[in-house]
Design a protein around this motif. Sequence first.
Motif: not given
Length: 425
Positions: A268, A272, A277-278, A280-282, A285, A422
């Motif tokens: 992570r 990132e 970051k966005e 990576t979060n996606k 998810d 989510t």
Amino acid sequence: RIMAGKVKWVTDIEKSVLINNFEKRGWIQVAESEDWNFYWMSVQTIRNVFSVETGYRLSDDQIVNHFPNHYELTRKDLMVKNIKRYRKELEKEGSPLAEKDENGKYIYLDFVPVTFMLPADYNLFVEEFRKNPSSTWIMKPCGKAQGKGIFLINKLSQIKKWSRDSKTSSFVTQSSKEAYVISLYINNPLLIGGKKFDLRLYVLVSTYRPLRCYMYKLGFCRFCTVKYTPSTSELDNMFVHLTNVAIQKHGDDYNHIHGGKWTVSNLRLYLESTRGKEVTNKLFDEIHWIIVQSLKAVAPVMNNDKHCFECYGYDIIIDDKLKPWLIEVNASPSLTSSTANDRILKYNLINDTLNIAVPNGEIPDCKWNKSPPKEVLGNYEVLYDEEMAQSDGPDRDLRSRSGQSTGVKGNRARDLGKPVLTTWK
């Protein structure tokens, strides 16, 4: 009493007799305390326990660590078959989940590489292969693990050579009893330090109907020891292509200290810092989305015995476009440790799993509601709770199933500055 495996001894003699018996049956001792011993049943033992011939029935204080037909998800051919069936059912229902693009590809459910069963789908495979003759494919025996029997091909002649009979109409595998799957090889994997890796993630399912599953936060990446190359001259070099520790530990460059592993939290941080970051979060998810959808795909056919729970080992590969792919699901992910960190992780995994399966270390009761309080989850977090999703209303359920407007795929809520809903919580 034999439980999940908890065994309470009556005498020392009984203890030694039972332990010898368990070892012969392939049980693994995973923990020990003054009053209790914990055993993990092998998949073969589960078949015997639930076999019609034995006529054995579990009592309320006995729980086991596999569902009777767990192989619907953990056999490579059955996993793909169930996901294909799930897609078709959603199409018939007119679900937005089953939406396709202009090329006929699933927009949200395209998370398994194109796969065929051999020998049954041989002609279909040939038809697909001829559409893109330069493609590479990976062949795996359906019922084996640890990278055994896997090889890559990029010519039809290689399969014909492998088979007994070169005639496509009477294609026969080397062992008529053993089926293989052949999947389009992900030849553009995300590389770190020039090396290919995959993710091993642990998912605990306490019940399939209603579906309730937990994600373990301490998964890890498994790296190859040799730098990746798509060159056809290296198709036979498994140190380039297969991440299984059982294979990589025999390589000259294998590091026995870190075992070629990275924690998910390190991955992570790396993503990132390199991709943002966005994005990576996606990605994470979408990984969670894949896991939930694969469990939903098998839930209707799974024998949801109230005595059962299961800790699955999910193998995910990320390509260079940060798209995750589900490669396979393991019914008995390895609990042996190859490094000091590995030992700590797996000890905690077993401990946290048993705290959910057998709350407060008490005598198990298969009738309890299987919804433990947050404080006993340890490193687990709720990934999906079907009862909770349904109680939030049909609109929420539709949004969570489609995923395109409330988080996983569309990010519309994120664009509006609202918290993202989510699909699995």
